[in-house]
Design a protein around this motif. Structure first.
Motif, PDB file in Angstrom:
ATOM      1  N   GLU A 212      12.468 -37.863 -37.631  1.00 45.83           N
ATOM      2  CA  GLU A 212      11.404 -37.410 -38.531  1.00 45.83           C
ATOM      3  C   GLU A 212      11.115 -38.480 -39.597  1.00 45.83           C
ATOM      4  O   GLU A 212       9.950 -38.774 -39.897  1.00 45.83           O
ATOM      5  CB  GLU A 212      11.826 -36.099 -39.197  1.00 45.83           C
ATOM      6  N   TYR A 216       7.515 -40.716 -40.288  1.00 46.15           N
ATOM      7  CA  TYR A 216       6.815 -40.931 -41.559  1.00 46.15           C
ATOM      8  C   TYR A 216       6.677 -42.420 -41.863  1.00 46.15           C
ATOM      9  O   TYR A 216       5.615 -42.885 -42.279  1.00 46.15           O
ATOM     10  CB  TYR A 216       7.540 -40.231 -42.702  1.00 46.15           C
ATOM     11  N   ASN A 267       2.091 -32.836 -46.243  1.00 43.85           N
ATOM     12  CA  ASN A 267       3.298 -32.357 -46.934  1.00 43.85           C
ATOM     13  C   ASN A 267       4.105 -33.535 -47.494  1.00 43.85           C
ATOM     14  O   ASN A 267       5.335 -33.502 -47.519  1.00 43.85           O
ATOM     15  CB  ASN A 267       4.170 -31.542 -45.969  1.00 43.85           C
ATOM     16  N   LYS A 282       8.340 -32.669 -47.391  1.00 40.53           N
ATOM     17  CA  LYS A 282       9.077 -31.475 -46.982  1.00 40.53           C
ATOM     18  C   LYS A 282       8.332 -30.808 -45.835  1.00 40.53           C
ATOM     19  O   LYS A 282       7.129 -30.572 -45.909  1.00 40.53           O
ATOM     20  CB  LYS A 282       9.217 -30.501 -48.157  1.00 40.53           C
ATOM     21  N   ARG A 283       9.079 -30.534 -44.762  1.00 42.46           N
ATOM     22  CA  ARG A 283       8.482 -29.853 -43.619  1.00 42.46           C
ATOM     23  C   ARG A 283       9.556 -29.058 -42.901  1.00 42.46           C
ATOM     24  O   ARG A 283      10.634 -29.578 -42.610  1.00 42.46           O
ATOM     25  CB  ARG A 283       7.846 -30.866 -42.662  1.00 42.46           C
ATOM     26  N   ASP A 284       9.241 -27.803 -42.614  1.00 42.37           N
ATOM     27  CA  ASP A 284      10.206 -26.902 -41.972  1.00 42.37           C
ATOM     28  C   ASP A 284      11.507 -26.891 -42.783  1.00 42.37           C
ATOM     29  O   ASP A 284      11.496 -26.599 -43.963  1.00 42.37           O
ATOM     30  CB  ASP A 284      10.443 -27.328 -40.517  1.00 42.37           C
ATOM     31  N   GLU A 287      13.883 -32.030 -45.820  1.00 39.92           N
ATOM     32  CA  GLU A 287      13.363 -32.509 -47.100  1.00 39.92           C
ATOM     33  C   GLU A 287      13.818 -33.943 -47.318  1.00 39.92           C
ATOM     34  O   GLU A 287      15.006 -34.259 -47.191  1.00 39.92           O
ATOM     35  CB  GLU A 287      13.874 -31.610 -48.229  1.00 39.92           C
TER      36      GLU A 287
END
Length: 361
Positions: A212, A216, A267, A282-284, A287
């Protein structure tokens, strides 16, 4: 009969799922630990895993340099053998000029009886002198190449020494961290549960979190490449005073730009504070908080450096930050806005990034 079998299979699946959720609660929802001591243990354990990756990378680099070093040594030995013959030939040529052996040619020229004989002698001497020149040039070329490879060998040896030193440093860090973790666990009654928690956080980071974070970073790297065009389309951010330019990028405009580039940034936000940049996402159940700064390089480019990276409340080690910086370019290149502009300074103030430029003459 078939219905009974189906019911038994379904009941078994429900039980298995319940057991799995009981054993692996953190992986299902890896919330940051509230207990500071537990958080510190998890952070050190995660650092051990991440530094181990750096050790693997350094080992690979070490093997590459060793292979290059061995190859350079073989080439050097071969060159030293081939140059010996050319050295002898070059020596003979130089001795001939030094001892006056070539003076006989001048005597022959003076003694020529007619023009035809003189032209024949000149052709003959030209062939000899050309061969002398070729011999000397070939030797000098091989000599320079030999010196170049000796220098290369020295550089590779220095690189190998630096890599080996870095490898030793990282190994010592891992040993010290692991000892701290083992010492902290040994005095706790819930050591087995904490070990399970450590494994779960580590697995979640490696299998989900790191991917993740890289998503990003990758999206951000691509967006940064579009910034020069974005600035050109938003000229109100560029102030011109004679030969001096000032580019002011407010953090709210930057966030709007990023969200136009990729929905991932819905987000995700940049915040400019004095001398630092804070990035949060922050997602699901994940963080991320990243703190960094910009630096001005000699070529006028502006590079972004990650000073801290926190995932689900745990700070990752410097090796992880460095690896991400190497893999993804988050730099900004003002010269791509206008080719004749050169960056003079870059500063981060509350709410804005300020870049001063001037015309490069």
């Amino acid at each position: 009969m078939k219905g009974t079998i189906r019911r038994r299979i379904a009941a078994f699946a429900v039980c298995a799922l319940a057991v799995w959720l009981t054993i692996f609660p953190v992986f299902a929802d890896p919330a940051p630990p509230k207990d500071e001591e537990v958080r510190a243990i998890l952070e050190k354990s995660l650092s051990v895993v991440e530094i181990d990756k750096e050790i693997a990378r350094v080992k690979e680099q070490q093997q590459t340099i060793l292979a290059q070093l061995d190859d350079s040594k073989v080439k050097l030995a071969s060159q030293e053998q081939s140059i010996e013959k050319k050295r002898e030939e070059a020596g003979k040529v130089l001795r001939a000029y030094y001892t006056g052996e070539r003076d006989i040619f001048l005597t022959a020229l003076v003694s020529a009886d007619n023009l035809s004989e003189l032209l024949q002698l000149l052709d003959f001497f030209d062939l000899i002198f050309s061969n002398d020149k070729l011999t000397l040039n070939t030797y000098m070329k091989q000599y320079r190449e030999l010196k170049k490879n000796i220098s290369k060998l020295g550089t590779q040896s220095e690189q190998l020494a630096e890599v080996e030193e870095r490898l030793t440093t990282q190994r010592n860090r891992v040993i010290a961290l692991q000892q701290d973790v083992d010492s902290s666990l040994s005095g706790r009654s819930d050591a087995d549960k904490l070990k399970l928690l450590i494994n779960e956080f580590t697995d979640f980071w490696q299998n989900v979190g790191l991917l993740e974070v890289k998503r990003y970073f990758s999206a951000l790297s691509k967006a940064m490449k579009q910034m020069p065009a974005w600035v050109q389309n938003n000229k109100e951010m560029l102030d011109i005073d004679g030969f001096n330019y000032a580019l002011t990028i407010p953090d709210d405009k930057l966030n709007a730009f990023l969200r136009e580039q990729n929905e991932l940034f819905n987000n995700f936000s940049f915040a400019f504070e004095t001398d630092k940049v804070i990035v949060t996402g922050k997602r699901d159940n994940m963080e991320v908080q990243l703190t960094g700064h910009y630096s001005l390089e000699k070529d006028g480019s502006i590079l972004f450096h990650v000073d801290s990276l926190i995932f689900n409340g745990l700070e990752l080690p410097d090796t992880t930050r460095t690896a991400l910086e190497k893999e993804f370019d988050l730099g900004f290149y003002p010269s791509k806005i206008v080719s004749f502009l050169k960056t003079k300074s870059v500063t981060v103030e509350d709410g804005k990034l300020l870049i001063k430029l001037s015309i490069s003459l």
